[in-house]
Design an enzyme around this catalytic site. Structure first.
Site, PDB file in Angstrom:
ATOM      1  CG  ASP A  21       6.025  -9.576   0.740  1.00  0.00           C
ATOM      2  OD1 ASP A  21       5.913  -8.831  -0.244  1.00  0.00           O
ATOM      3  OD2 ASP A  21       6.709 -10.615   0.750  1.00  0.00           O
ATOM      4  CG  ASP A  52       6.274  -4.065   2.320  1.00  0.00           C
ATOM      5  OD1 ASP A  52       5.827  -5.213   2.474  1.00  0.00           O
ATOM      6  OD2 ASP A  52       6.296  -3.477   1.224  1.00  0.00           O
ATOM      7  CD  GLU A 108       2.366  -9.207  -2.729  1.00  0.00           C
ATOM      8  OE1 GLU A 108       2.833  -8.982  -3.847  1.00  0.00           O
ATOM      9  OE2 GLU A 108       3.004  -9.832  -1.855  1.00  0.00           O
ATOM     10  CG  ASP A 124      19.045   8.562   1.674  1.00  0.00           C
ATOM     11  OD1 ASP A 124      18.196   9.478   1.668  1.00  0.00           O
ATOM     12  OD2 ASP A 124      20.214   8.718   1.237  1.00  0.00           O
ATOM     13  CG  ASP A 128      21.404   9.096  -2.889  1.00  0.00           C
ATOM     14  OD1 ASP A 128      21.517   8.986  -1.651  1.00  0.00           O
ATOM     15  OD2 ASP A 128      22.368   9.044  -3.680  1.00  0.00           O
ATOM     16  CG  HIS A 132       7.713  -3.264  -5.100  1.00  0.00           C
ATOM     17  ND1 HIS A 132       6.455  -3.269  -4.499  1.00  0.00           N
ATOM     18  CD2 HIS A 132       8.323  -4.405  -4.697  1.00  0.00           C
ATOM     19  CE1 HIS A 132       6.332  -4.364  -3.783  1.00  0.00           C
ATOM     20  NE2 HIS A 132       7.443  -5.061  -3.870  1.00  0.00           N
ATOM     21  CG  ASP A 133       6.446  -6.964  -6.829  1.00  0.00           C
ATOM     22  OD1 ASP A 133       7.667  -6.749  -6.633  1.00  0.00           O
ATOM     23  OD2 ASP A 133       5.683  -7.408  -5.946  1.00  0.00           O
ATOM     24  CG  ASP A 146      24.264   5.844  -0.835  1.00  0.00           C
ATOM     25  OD1 ASP A 146      23.284   6.285  -1.478  1.00  0.00           O
ATOM     26  OD2 ASP A 146      24.132   5.178   0.211  1.00  0.00           O
TER      27      ASP A 146
HETATM   28  O1  TEU Z   1       5.638 -10.286  -4.217  1.00  0.00           O
HETATM   29  C1  TEU Z   1       4.947 -11.465  -4.322  1.00  0.00           C
HETATM   30  C2  TEU Z   1       4.561 -12.000  -5.655  1.00  0.00           C
HETATM   31  O2  TEU Z   1       3.912 -13.012  -5.675  1.00  0.00           O
HETATM   32  C3  TEU Z   1       4.895 -11.421  -6.964  1.00  0.00           C
HETATM   33  O3  TEU Z   1       4.228 -10.274  -7.261  1.00  0.00           O
HETATM   34  C4  TEU Z   1       6.383 -11.362  -7.140  1.00  0.00           C
HETATM   35  O4  TEU Z   1       6.790 -10.056  -7.180  1.00  0.00           O
HETATM   36  C5  TEU Z   1       6.873 -12.002  -8.395  1.00  0.00           C
HETATM   37  O5  TEU Z   1       6.917 -11.051  -9.373  1.00  0.00           O
HETATM   38  C6  TEU Z   1       6.125 -13.182  -8.881  1.00  0.00           C
HETATM   39  O6  TEU Z   1       6.424 -13.371 -10.240  1.00  0.00           O
HETATM   40  C7  TEU Z   1       6.079  -9.880  -2.968  1.00  0.00           C
HETATM   41  C8  TEU Z   1       6.845  -8.586  -3.067  1.00  0.00           C
HETATM   42  O7  TEU Z   1       5.981  -7.574  -3.501  1.00  0.00           O
HETATM   43  C9  TEU Z   1       8.007  -8.796  -3.964  1.00  0.00           C
HETATM   44  O8  TEU Z   1       8.718  -7.625  -4.233  1.00  0.00           O
HETATM   45  C10 TEU Z   1       8.905  -9.810  -3.308  1.00  0.00           C
HETATM   46  O9  TEU Z   1       9.954 -10.151  -4.178  1.00  0.00           O
HETATM   47  C11 TEU Z   1       8.157 -11.072  -2.917  1.00  0.00           C
HETATM   48  O10 TEU Z   1       6.900 -10.833  -2.331  1.00  0.00           O
HETATM   49  C12 TEU Z   1       8.954 -11.839  -1.898  1.00  0.00           C
HETATM   50  O11 TEU Z   1       8.995 -11.130  -0.699  1.00  0.00           O
END
Ligand code: TEU
Length: 589
Positions: free
Chosen positions: A223, A115, A281, A46, A38, A353-354, A42
């Site tokens: 995505d 992305d 993805e 960024d 950051d 990030h997931d 804030d």
């Molecule tokens: O994620 C798609 C997805 O199918 C999963 O990994 C999702 O994060 C979720 O955890 C299912 O349980 C992608 C992105 O990486 C994610 O951050 C988004 O929330 C999602 O698509 C929608 O755009």
């Protein structure tokens, strides 16, 4: 030409006439902009914050940066709900800030990948605002609108056009009072699904992609790209338990997905000078499908993110935790390595990030944190494919100590908690699952130093920094040659200097062993052996083929001190990993 089939002849090509594509020897680093750095206090990361850290990434040695979404967005799903594909969310900066970042990245000979979130837009995107305005609006058909189920009043329970369950809980359909119809949203109601059946939708997306490429970006991470084609019949899904059905057979790898990706390739990439990186993805993608998606001759994408290895520690849903077994991991990776050996290409990842942090998930984030994090990095980076590092993985960052539901920020976790508790599950049990699998584990801020908020921000961070930043942080690790950071740097360098890491054939060894993960890579006369003890107990690897010869081979990389000569040289300490190299006689057969 001799009739001999060497590994070099099976290398994926950038095009029919080109050599191996540049991304075969590249390492990608994913930045989640909200949580990286950051610059203005804030509490939210960024673009200028990222630009100021480009030198850090160049020192680490990565080739490509993938930026999670920075477009204007109501942030219902942290930026994966986009309201303008051709701008920058003010909280992240401006288009000028973006251009400055791109320039800084290119000045370091790195590349920048964006992305691309085009399965859905935000409900605040002008396309959807128009689409919902009336049933005869020209953009009505840009999204999936359907009347209530026959004989039911719109908005009544069970009136949804299908019984599908949303990824973010509840129905995949939202009722729109104004026009009396439902729209489809596989994710949040603020993420309506685009209707790719409509050629105007596809043209608008391709034009947008060309606009970013004209600006200088080097590719896209796409995505949920295998969800863009739906079975237009939209049949109900099979009900496993409770009220909801599984709609995935109607939208995962749907009937026209290959056609759309080939069209995108032709319209966006095919005639453009230069070579780009495209990675799809693809949840629910099998090896067989991945061969279709990534075969260069078909012109779809360069590689896909498969999900099989990140589903080995779950049952029916991601919240249904179950122990992970090393044999399953080896079977999965082994199958993907073999399946994409002669066609297509693998992407390799533990984190994004997931996903929860890998050292907490498959390693040991207690006493063996450094050694297990470096072991996991070694395993991943020595497979064949393009490795992806998620911010903080190179520090061995861990899952976060979430005390209660109020500590979570992610829509998926918050909605699941409400739905599960309403269905009668004990709150503490739901929290246990969220702590293990919740996406916020990945989203706590990058730990730069031991100071306030880990050096991420001078303000109040949008989500607290993990308190362990006092010990685990970039400043400390860059200064410590034994750190996870230095190990990752060595792994990246090894990929850049040793062609066998990039192109060598892969052979899994000891598939049934419960502690040892071992494999070889072979390119021409060079053979590498990776030996890793994925456990907290010592292990003996002397069952590997040719053990006596390997014992004498050169150790290229290790995460532990040299073995004590008093012990067998193929005995491995807890979480020890080694990479050996030798040259062998080339078989002319
Ligand atoms: O994620 C798609 C997805 O199918 C999963 O990994 C999702 O994060 C979720 O955890 C299912 O349980 C992608 C992105 O990486 C994610 O951050 C988004 O929330 C999602 O698509 C929608 O755009």
């Amino acid at each position: 030409m001799s009739g001999r089939q060497t590994s070099d002849e099976m290398v994926p090509r950038g095009g029919p006439e080109a050599g191996p594509a540049w991304w075969t020897s590249a390492v990608v680093y994913q930045i989640y902009p909200r949580s990286f750095a950051d610059s203005d206090g804030d509490g939210i990361g960024d673009l200028p914050g990222i630009t100021a850290r480009v030198g850090y990434l160049a020192d680490l040695g990565v080739d490509v940066i993938w930026l999670s979404p920075v477009y204007p967005s109501p942030q219902d799903d942290a930026g994966y709900d986009i309201s303008d594909y051709q701008g920058i969310e003010p909280v992240f900066g401006t288009l000028a800030d973006f251009d400055a970042l791109l320039e800084a990245v290119h000045a370091r000979d790195m590349k920048l990948v964006l992305d691309l979130v085009v399965n859905h837009t935000s409900d605040e995107h002008p396309w959807f605002v128009e689409s919902r305005s009336s049933t005869d609006n020209p953009k009505r058909d840009w999204y999936w609108w359907r009347p209530p189920r026959h004989g039911k009043a719109g908005g009544a329970p069970g009136a949804e056009p299908t019984n599908w369950h949303s990824f973010f809980s509840g129905s995949t359909w939202a009722f729109d009072e104004a026009t009396g119809e439902y729209y489809l949203h596989l994710f949040s109601p603020k993420q309506p699904d685009l209707n790719w059946e409509n050629p105007q939708v596809r043209e608008a997306i391709y034009a947008m992609m060309r606009w970013w490429l004209d600006r200088g970006v080097d590719g896209f991470r796409m995505d949920v790209i295998n969800m863009i084609s739906k079975d237009p019949a939209l049949p109900d899904g099979v009900v496993d338990q409770g009220r909801w059905g599984d709609g995935s057979p109607s939208y995962l790898n749907g009937p026209r997905v290959h056609e759309y990706l080939q069209e995108m390739h032709r319209e966006v990439f095919a005639d453009r000078p230069g070579q780009f990186l495209t990675v799809g993805e693809t949840p629910g993608c099998t090896v067989e499908l991945a061969r279709l998606y990534t075969d260069p001759v078909r012109g779809e994408v360069d590689m896909v993110f498969q999900f099989e290895h990140v589903q080995l520690d779950r049952g029916r849903s991601k919240w249904d935790l179950r122990p992970f077994r090393l044999r399953d991991l080896k079977a999965t990776f082994g199958r993907w390595q073999a399946g994409l050996a002669d066609v297509g290409w693998n992407s390799l990842y533990w984190n994004n990030h997931d996903q929860p942090r890998v050292v907490s998930r498959f390693g040991d984030d207690g006493v063996h944190r450094v050694r297990s994090a470096t072991l996991l990095g070694t395993l991943l980076h020595l497979h064949r494919g393009t490795p992806y590092i998620y911010q903080g993985e190179e520090l061995g960052m861990t899952n976060a100590p979430f005390a209660g539901i109020d500590d979570f920020r992610d829509i998926e976790s918050i909605n699941h908690y409400a739905e599960a508790v309403a269905a009668g599950q004990a709150p503490e049990q739901v929290l246990t699952a969220l702590r293990a699998m919740g996406r916020d584990n990945a989203r706590t801020p990058m730990q730069w130093d031991s100071g306030p908020h880990g050096g991420f921000t001078t303000g109040d961070p949008w989500i607290p920094v993990n308190p362990n930043h006092r010990e685990i942080n970039a400043a400390a690790e860059v200064a410590d040659p034994e750190s996870v950071w230095h190990h990752y740097r060595s792994l990246i360098r090894l990929r850049h200097t040793e062609p066998a890491v990039v192109h060598g054939d892969f052979t899994m060894l000891l598939p049934e062993h419960e502690q040892i993960y071992a494999f070889t890579r072979r390119l021409g006369a060079v053979e590498l052996l990776v030996l890793a003890n994925v456990s907290g107990r010592t292990a003996m690897a002397d069952q590997i083929p040719d053990a006596a010869a390997w014992e004498r081979a050169e150790v290229l990389l290790t995460n532990a001190p040299a073995p004590d000569p008093a012990h067998h040289r193929l005995s491995l300490q807890p979480w020890e990993a080694r990479v050996y190299r030798r040259t062998v006689a080339v078989d002319e057969g």
